[in-house]
Design a protein around this motif. Structure first.
Motif, PDB file in Angstrom:
ATOM      1  N   ILE A 182      -0.701 -15.835 -31.555  1.00 55.06           N
ATOM      2  CA  ILE A 182       0.028 -17.034 -31.123  1.00 55.06           C
ATOM      3  C   ILE A 182       1.003 -17.481 -32.209  1.00 55.06           C
ATOM      4  CG2 ILE A 182      -0.258 -19.503 -30.647  1.00 55.06           C
ATOM      5  CD1 ILE A 182      -2.871 -18.707 -29.143  1.00 55.06           C
ATOM      6  N   LYS A 183       0.572 -17.374 -33.459  1.00 54.48           N
ATOM      7  CA  LYS A 183       1.467 -17.723 -34.571  1.00 54.48           C
ATOM      8  C   LYS A 183       2.674 -16.782 -34.590  1.00 54.48           C
ATOM      9  CE  LYS A 183       2.368 -20.392 -38.018  1.00 54.48           C
ATOM     10  NZ  LYS A 183       2.585 -21.845 -37.803  1.00 54.48           N
ATOM     11  N   MET A 184       2.433 -15.497 -34.343  1.00 55.25           N
ATOM     12  CA  MET A 184       3.544 -14.543 -34.247  1.00 55.25           C
ATOM     13  C   MET A 184       4.466 -14.921 -33.095  1.00 55.25           C
ATOM     14  SD  MET A 184       1.588 -10.897 -34.774  1.00 55.25           S
ATOM     15  CE  MET A 184       3.085  -9.972 -34.445  1.00 55.25           C
ATOM     16  N   GLY A 185       3.863 -15.340 -31.983  1.00 59.61           N
ATOM     17  CA  GLY A 185       4.654 -15.760 -30.828  1.00 59.61           C
ATOM     18  C   GLY A 185       5.548 -16.945 -31.145  1.00 59.61           C
ATOM     19  N   GLU A 186       5.038 -17.878 -31.926  1.00 58.93           N
ATOM     20  CA  GLU A 186       5.841 -19.043 -32.316  1.00 58.93           C
ATOM     21  C   GLU A 186       7.041 -18.621 -33.156  1.00 58.93           C
ATOM     22  OE1 GLU A 186       2.910 -21.438 -34.222  1.00 58.93           O
ATOM     23  OE2 GLU A 186       2.067 -22.208 -32.330  1.00 58.93           O
ATOM     24  N   HIS A 187       6.842 -17.581 -33.985  1.00 64.71           N
ATOM     25  CA  HIS A 187       7.968 -17.065 -34.776  1.00 64.71           C
ATOM     26  C   HIS A 187       9.008 -16.419 -33.864  1.00 64.71           C
ATOM     27  CE1 HIS A 187       4.993 -16.656 -38.382  1.00 64.71           C
ATOM     28  NE2 HIS A 187       5.468 -17.881 -38.257  1.00 64.71           N
ATOM     29  N   ILE A 188       8.539 -15.728 -32.824  1.00 63.51           N
ATOM     30  CA  ILE A 188       9.471 -15.118 -31.871  1.00 63.51           C
ATOM     31  C   ILE A 188      10.294 -16.198 -31.171  1.00 63.51           C
ATOM     32  CG2 ILE A 188       9.611 -13.822 -29.688  1.00 63.51           C
ATOM     33  CD1 ILE A 188       7.071 -12.296 -30.679  1.00 63.51           C
ATOM     34  N   LEU A 189       9.626 -17.263 -30.731  1.00 60.59           N
ATOM     35  CA  LEU A 189      10.334 -18.355 -30.053  1.00 60.59           C
ATOM     36  C   LEU A 189      11.337 -19.026 -30.980  1.00 60.59           C
ATOM     37  CD1 LEU A 189       7.420 -20.014 -28.029  1.00 60.59           C
ATOM     38  CD2 LEU A 189       9.098 -18.334 -27.238  1.00 60.59           C
ATOM     39  N   GLN A 190      11.043 -19.039 -32.278  1.00 56.16           N
ATOM     40  CA  GLN A 190      11.939 -19.684 -33.242  1.00 56.16           C
ATOM     41  C   GLN A 190      13.119 -18.797 -33.640  1.00 56.16           C
ATOM     42  OE1 GLN A 190       9.975 -20.984 -36.832  1.00 56.16           O
ATOM     43  NE2 GLN A 190      11.882 -21.685 -37.795  1.00 56.16           N
ATOM     44  N   TYR A 191      12.871 -17.492 -33.824  1.00 55.45           N
ATOM     45  CA  TYR A 191      13.884 -16.633 -34.424  1.00 55.45           C
ATOM     46  C   TYR A 191      14.539 -15.625 -33.460  1.00 55.45           C
ATOM     47  CZ  TYR A 191      12.187 -18.284 -38.958  1.00 55.45           C
ATOM     48  OH  TYR A 191      11.832 -19.072 -40.033  1.00 55.45           O
ATOM     49  N   SER A 192      13.879 -15.279 -32.360  1.00 54.66           N
ATOM     50  CA  SER A 192      14.406 -14.228 -31.482  1.00 54.66           C
ATOM     51  C   SER A 192      15.759 -14.605 -30.874  1.00 54.66           C
ATOM     52  CB  SER A 192      13.403 -13.939 -30.359  1.00 54.66           C
ATOM     53  OG  SER A 192      13.947 -13.024 -29.428  1.00 54.66           O
ATOM     54  N   LYS A 193      16.565 -13.594 -30.661  1.00 58.17           N
ATOM     55  CA  LYS A 193      17.863 -13.765 -30.011  1.00 58.17           C
ATOM     56  C   LYS A 193      17.807 -13.345 -28.541  1.00 58.17           C
ATOM     57  CE  LYS A 193      19.475 -14.677 -34.136  1.00 58.17           C
ATOM     58  NZ  LYS A 193      19.747 -16.084 -34.533  1.00 58.17           N
ATOM     59  N   SER A 194      16.650 -12.862 -28.097  1.00 60.94           N
ATOM     60  CA  SER A 194      16.517 -12.316 -26.748  1.00 60.94           C
ATOM     61  C   SER A 194      15.782 -13.288 -25.827  1.00 60.94           C
ATOM     62  CB  SER A 194      15.748 -10.983 -26.800  1.00 60.94           C
ATOM     63  OG  SER A 194      15.371 -10.570 -25.505  1.00 60.94           O
ATOM     64  N   ALA A 195      16.441 -13.706 -24.754  1.00 58.92           N
ATOM     65  CA  ALA A 195      15.815 -14.595 -23.774  1.00 58.92           C
ATOM     66  C   ALA A 195      14.635 -13.911 -23.086  1.00 58.92           C
ATOM     67  CB  ALA A 195      16.851 -15.037 -22.735  1.00 58.92           C
ATOM     68  N   GLU A 196      14.782 -12.608 -22.817  1.00 61.66           N
ATOM     69  CA  GLU A 196      13.709 -11.842 -22.175  1.00 61.66           C
ATOM     70  C   GLU A 196      12.463 -11.806 -23.060  1.00 61.66           C
ATOM     71  OE1 GLU A 196      12.907  -7.330 -20.380  1.00 61.66           O
ATOM     72  OE2 GLU A 196      14.628  -7.707 -21.707  1.00 61.66           O
ATOM     73  N   PHE A 197      12.661 -11.570 -24.340  1.00 60.43           N
ATOM     74  CA  PHE A 197      11.560 -11.518 -25.302  1.00 60.43           C
ATOM     75  C   PHE A 197      10.859 -12.874 -25.379  1.00 60.43           C
ATOM     76  CE2 PHE A 197      10.542  -9.962 -29.926  1.00 60.43           C
ATOM     77  CZ  PHE A 197       9.226  -9.747 -29.553  1.00 60.43           C
TER      78      PHE A 197
END
Length: 223
Positions: A182-197
């Motif tokens: 879940i912590k990794m997921g929060e990083h994805i939501l913060q830093y990812s450039k992909s809407a799909e991701f």
């Protein structure tokens, strides 16, 4: 003659004693294994399963730690998440093979299926992200995404102690695994450039929060 008769008697007596001792030793050797030995074998089997669950976590962390970062946010995060999912699959497999609680094994089966489906989705995204322009420096771990990944890895290394039973170890380790995920997921939501991701990650976070709740309820009921 009397002298020879005494000597013969002594020899016969000695031979009889040897035969009796040999028979006793043979009887001891041929005795079947006791129930306590069977228990030892079962304990050893449980220990192997416990080690399998712990090793799944350690192997997952080793793979993530040794992974070469490319410097593209989405590619690196997706590769990290894929390896994290593989760790969950390995633990779920250990529970399915060696666990004894049917309810927990059913949960493990669903988790394994869900993680495998997400890996399929991640593989498709990784193919898209591969070769994209570098947009961060993974060697800088004092700020930004580099620090977030490093902090997450350090937290993953704080493993709970084994409980001694396959089912409890699986529940305990999977709770830890999901919280780190879940912590990794929060990083994805913060830093990812992909809407799909991000969309996939939001669903993953929701699903794993529910699974944590179910695992904690199981542990509470099976203290």
């Amino acid at each position: 003659m009397k002298k020879y008769a005494i000597i013969a008697f002594v020899i016969l007596f000695s031979l009889a004693g040897c035969k009796k001792e040999t028979a006793t030793q043979t009887t001891k050797t041929e005795m079947p294994a006791s129930d306590s030995n069977d228990t030892s074998v079962e304990s050893a089997s449980a220990g192997v399963a416990n080690n399998t669950i712990m090793e799944a976590m350690k192997s997952m962390m080793d793979r993530m730690h040794q992974m070469q970062k490319k410097g593209n946010i989405d590619y690196d995060l997706a590769m990290n998440m894929k390896e994290h999912h593989k760790g969950a699959i390995d633990m779920a497999t250990a529970e399915l093979n060696s666990g004894t609680d049917e309810k927990l094994k059913a949960m493990a089966g669903k988790m394994k299926e869900a993680q495998q489906k997400e890996i399929t989705s991640l593989d498709k995204m990784i193919s898209k992200f591969n070769g994209q322009t570098s947009n961060y420096d993974p060697s800088k771990t004092d700020n930004g995404l580099g620090k977030a990944i490093m902090d997450n890895m350090q937290e993953m290394m704080r493993l709970p102690e084994a409980t001694g039973t396959v089912d409890k170890d699986f529940a305990t380790m999977m709770i830890k695994h999901h919280k780190d995920g879940i912590k990794m997921g929060e990083h994805i939501l913060q830093y990812s450039k992909s809407a799909e991701f991000k969309t996939m990650t939001m669903k993953m976070i929701a699903d794993q929060k529910k699974e944590i709740e179910d695992l904690e309820k199981w542990l509470s009921a099976n203290q």
